[in-house]
Each structure stands twice: as C-alpha cells, then as structure tokens.
Design an enzyme around this catalytic site. Structure first.
Site, PDB file in Angstrom:
ATOM      1  N   LYS A 165      36.202  13.709  27.660  1.00 28.43           N
ATOM      2  CA  LYS A 165      37.291  13.212  26.814  1.00 28.43           C
ATOM      3  C   LYS A 165      38.559  14.103  26.879  1.00 28.43           C
ATOM      4  O   LYS A 165      39.245  14.047  27.873  1.00 28.43           O
ATOM      5  CB  LYS A 165      36.779  12.976  25.388  1.00 28.43           C
ATOM      6  CG  LYS A 165      35.598  11.971  25.460  1.00 28.43           C
ATOM      7  CD  LYS A 165      35.118  11.377  24.182  1.00 28.43           C
ATOM      8  CE  LYS A 165      34.143  10.245  24.508  1.00 28.43           C
ATOM      9  NZ  LYS A 165      32.799  10.378  23.999  1.00 28.43           N
ATOM     10  N   ASP A 188      26.954  19.804  22.704  1.00 30.92           N
ATOM     11  CA  ASP A 188      27.688  18.728  23.360  1.00 30.92           C
ATOM     12  C   ASP A 188      29.019  18.600  22.625  1.00 30.92           C
ATOM     13  O   ASP A 188      29.107  18.000  21.559  1.00 30.92           O
ATOM     14  CB  ASP A 188      26.882  17.430  23.310  1.00 30.92           C
ATOM     15  CG  ASP A 188      27.596  16.302  24.052  1.00 30.92           C
ATOM     16  OD1 ASP A 188      28.780  16.476  24.395  1.00 30.92           O
ATOM     17  OD2 ASP A 188      26.967  15.252  24.271  1.00 30.92           O
ATOM     18  N   TYR A 240      24.849  10.999  20.466  1.00 32.28           N
ATOM     19  CA  TYR A 240      25.030  10.328  21.756  1.00 32.28           C
ATOM     20  C   TYR A 240      25.407  11.382  22.786  1.00 32.28           C
ATOM     21  O   TYR A 240      26.308  12.194  22.552  1.00 32.28           O
ATOM     22  CB  TYR A 240      26.131   9.267  21.658  1.00 32.28           C
ATOM     23  CG  TYR A 240      26.384   8.525  22.953  1.00 32.28           C
ATOM     24  CD1 TYR A 240      25.417   7.681  23.500  1.00 32.28           C
ATOM     25  CD2 TYR A 240      27.588   8.674  23.646  1.00 32.28           C
ATOM     26  CE1 TYR A 240      25.648   7.006  24.691  1.00 32.28           C
ATOM     27  CE2 TYR A 240      27.828   7.989  24.827  1.00 32.28           C
ATOM     28  CZ  TYR A 240      26.852   7.151  25.352  1.00 32.28           C
ATOM     29  OH  TYR A 240      27.078   6.474  26.527  1.00 32.28           O
TER      30      TYR A 240
HETATM   31  C1  LIG Z   1      31.485  10.139  24.904  1.00 33.09           C
HETATM   32  C2  LIG Z   1      30.398  11.110  24.801  1.00 33.09           C
HETATM   33  C3  LIG Z   1      29.568  11.400  25.895  1.00 33.09           C
HETATM   34  C4  LIG Z   1      29.633  10.645  27.171  1.00 33.09           C
HETATM   35  O1  LIG Z   1      30.841  10.826  27.840  1.00 33.09           O
HETATM   36  P1  LIG Z   1      31.314   9.734  28.924  1.00 33.09           P
HETATM   37  O2  LIG Z   1      32.553  10.327  29.492  1.00 33.09           O
HETATM   38  O3  LIG Z   1      31.514   8.462  28.174  1.00 33.09           O
HETATM   39  O4  LIG Z   1      30.215   9.629  29.919  1.00 33.09           O
HETATM   40  C5  LIG Z   1      28.642  12.418  25.758  1.00 33.09           C
HETATM   41  N1  LIG Z   1      28.526  13.117  24.609  1.00 33.09           N
HETATM   42  C6  LIG Z   1      29.303  12.864  23.536  1.00 33.09           C
HETATM   43  C7  LIG Z   1      29.155  13.699  22.309  1.00 33.09           C
HETATM   44  C8  LIG Z   1      30.251  11.841  23.594  1.00 33.09           C
HETATM   45  O5  LIG Z   1      30.980  11.553  22.515  1.00 33.09           O
END
Ligand SMILES: *Cc1c(COP(=O)(O)O)cnc(C)c1O
Length: 426
Positions: free
Chosen positions: A265, A237, A142
C-alpha cells in the site's frame, strides 16, 4: 443507464464479478460499482462526471492524496528512462536505505510487488530461519490471498461471509494455528502446546481488515515476549499501518519491535509495491545469500520505486503530515462518536490516527467475533446515503476509513453533517 452501469454490464461478462478484486464489486451493499475516471487530492471522479469525497484512498496507499504533483513528477521522470530493466538500479538502494532509516527494526529489506507477496515471502523466510513449520495467525486479520493465510481472513473474505477459501488444499493450512485477536490466554495456551514448533506469529498490529480493531493494552507486548521466549519470529503485517501511524508505523507508535515486517500500500505511492524486511540475521536466509528462494521479474521496478520513494521521502521530511492526520482523525472519528452519543445510537467507533471505523453494533468490538455482531443491513443503508451525497466509503462494514493529508477540516465537517442528516432523518 449510467456509464458506470453500462461498463459494469460489460465487465461481468469478461471479468469474474466484473472486478479485479472482490470488494470493488459493491456486492455486499447491493449496488453497481462506480467506475472511476480520475482522482485528485481527496476526490474521485467517476465516468459519469460525479465527484466523491474519497475515504478509501485506494485502500490505503494514497496517504498524500491522489495525483500528488511531486509523486507524479518523479514517476514521469522515471518513465522516460525506461519502464523495466530486470537489473539492479540506484533507486532500489535509495529505497532500502530510506526504509531502514525510517523504521528502526528494519536492517535489511527485499522489495516485492504486493502485500500478499510480502507476507508469503516473510513467512517462508521465518520458516527457513527457524526450521519450524507452524505459524500463528489471528482471526479477522487479513494477510493477502496466499494459501496458508486464507483461514478466517478479514477484508473481502469476511465481507463475502466465507471463513475459508475453496481451492486451498488442507495441507496448505494444516500448519496455520488460529487464535482470537486480543485473546492473551488463548495465545499463551497455543505456545504452551506448540511453542517449540512455531516458526512465526503474524499479526496486524492494528486490525484494519475487520473494520478497525485496536490491540488491547499489553497484547502486542505479550506476543513480543512469547516470541522471544520460544525463539519464534514475530511478524508485524504493516501493509496498512506502515508509514501511516507514523514514519515508523505501528512499531514506533506502540514502541514494540517485530523481527520481520511486511509492507504494501503506502510504500508504493499508488504503484504495485510490497516489501518485507527486518533483522539482518533473518533476512540473510533469503536467496541469493541464503537457501530460502524468493524472486520477482518486476520486483524493485524503477517506475514503482520512483513513486514509492517520492511518497516515503515526503513523509520522512514532513512530520506535519502525521500531526494533521491525527487531528483530522480526532475530528472525524471523535465527531462520529459524539454524534452516536448525542443521538443515543448504540454504535461503536474504533480509531487510531487516520484509521477508523463506525461499527453498527452495540457490543464493543475487540475481535472477529464481536465485529461480526454488526448489523450489515444498517451499514448498507448508511453507505448508500453517504454515496448518494458524494461521500465514498468502503462498500463493506469490515473495512477501515482512510484519511489522507489532502482531506480538509471542511471535508470532515461535511462528512459529519451528512452522517448527522442520515441518522436524524431515520
Ligand atoms: C491489503 C493487505 C494485504 C495484501 O496486500 P495486497 O497488496 O492486496 O496483496 C496484506 N496484509 C494487510 C494487513 C493488508 O491490509
């Protein structure tokens, strides 16, 4: 009717699904979400006065626990000085310097407001830098909800059981190439066929949005080598793994440097913050230096920076946090593993450090397809038992458990006892 139920019944009439982010709705576990009134340390309190031991930690940010006094103090100080200026501030310089110090691959960094924005911007920078269009993403990873990333995405998309989102024109995902996580043969084939057109490979160095899926030995190394060979940009990511697997995130943990990294996060300490950074040569394509446009009215917001800086500085100066998270992780996830063995439950426990997942399947989970073999009904029953006993897990099989430094060994033992009780009574 509980206060949570009352609020939810009102919420659904004015907010789609009653929530501002899908997984919060408890849809896949067929329950009414708890409305949270406050949180402290490892505990949440809902509007009905129930307390829960929290294994979500706001989906990752609260690595030091909720309402950490040192973070709150910095935020309060910042608030008194004004909430936003739309102009450069000293805190942004401190933040950039700190990130570059903690993460060796990052030479320059740009602050944004979410992980989604960080990924979207990093992809644009990679395309601008290489002059190529194609990007490779892995099934079950994601990367936020931007158009190009909504193909076989993990997290809420996976929970809802929809591979792709409506409302995303074909054109937006035409240049997104898909590959199975951990499939080295498939990624090599993709490079042989499209290598010269691939702007970037984006990957969660630990898959943490299809439950938890660890990179196979050699997988990340292979991605690094292929990107170097074909002059494609390797994007890690690290929205979940960043500052969690260690100060330097997954890059430090696995000893591999990406070209660009995305954060979210933890980086905001609970405030809406994201960032992307990496090699200076690439980051200098971003406006106003270069021709890749990216901007943000509230980017680098002083209050958000205060929270993020407070949390990151603490992590930078307290390596014992990571030692503690490692040992709590071993105790919790190792404990679940031992429990499965003892009770002959055919389940899988995948974990690294403070991140882990109990999969209700007998197949080892190494990618999206194997994660999908999980018995989500069995998960739901387990989830309900745990919630009823005051243990708040993510309401989906396909999310990680997050430990924080505020969790104690007693908390973990209580969790294991509760799981044991569930599985033995069944
Ligand atoms: C949560 C998440 C996102 C998106 O971040 P948001 O602050 O919710 O837009 C992107 N990449 C990873 C790996 C994530 O866990």
């Amino acid at each position: 009717m509980t206060r949570s139920e009352e609020l939810f019944s009102k919420a659904v009439t004015k907010i789609p699904g009653g929530v501002n982010s899908p997984v919060r709705a408890f849809g896949s576990v067929g329950m009414t979400p708890r409305f949270i009134a406050s949180a402290k340390g490892a505990y949440l309190t809902d509007v009905d006065g129930n307390t829960y031991l929290d294994y979500i930690g706001s989906w990752g940010p609260m690595i030091l626990g909720h309402a950490h006094p040192m973070v709150l103090e910095q935020v309060e100080e910042a608030c008194k000085k004004g909430l936003s200026f739309g102009a450069a501030t000293e805190a942004e310089v401190c933040m950039a310097e700190l990130i570059c110090k903690m993460v060796s691959s990052v030479e320059m960094v740009r602050m944004v407001n979410s992980g989604t924005e960080a990924v979207m911007s990093a992809i644009r920078a990679a395309r601008g830098y290489t002059g190529r269009n194609k990007i490779v993403k892995f099934e079950g990873c994601y990367h936020g909800h931007s158009d190009a990333m909504l193909v076989k995405a993990g997290s809420g998309v996976m929970t809802a059981g929809v591979p792709d989102s409506a409302g995303v024109p074909k054109g937006c995902t035409e240049d997104t190439l898909l590959c199975a996580y951990n499939d080295m043969e498939a990624i090599e084939k993709l490079f042989i066929e499209y290598g010269e057109e691939i702007a970037a490979v984006i990957v969660e160095p630990v898959g943490a949005n299809m439950g938890v899926v660890l990179p196979k030995f050699g997988f990340l190394e292979r991605l690094r080598a292929l990107c170097t060979e074909y002059k494609s940009v390797l994007v890690f990511d690290e929205v979940i793994t960043g500052f969690r697997l260690g100060k330097g995130g997954a890059q430090e943990y696995y000893g591999i440097e990406a070209d660009l990294v995305t954060y979210g996060k933890i980086i905001g300490g609970g405030m809406p913050v994201g960032a992307y950074g990496g090699k200076k040569e690439i980051m200098e394509v971003v406006a106003p230096v270069g021709s890749v446009y990216q901007a943000g009215t509230l980017s680098g917001n002083p209050v958000a920076m205060a929270a993020g800086l407070a949390q990151l500085s603490y992590l930078d100066t307290h390596p014992e946090v990571y030692t503690k998270l490692q040992s709590l992780g071993r105790m919790l996830y190792g404990g679940l593993e031992a429990l499965c063995e003892e009770l002959a439950l055919p389940y899988q426990v995948n974990y690294v450090g403070s991140l882990g997942c109990l999969f209700f399947t007998s197949s080892p989970v190494k990618d999206y397809t194997s994660a999908k073999t999980s018995d989500t009904k069995a998960f739901t029953e387990y989830f309900r038992h745990m919630l009823t006993h005051g243990i708040y897990l993510a309401p989906s099989q396909f999310e990680a458990m997050f430990l924080s430094a505020a969790h104690t060994e007693e908390d973990v033992q209580r969790t294991l006892a509760c799981a044991r009780e569930y599985f033995t009574e069944k």
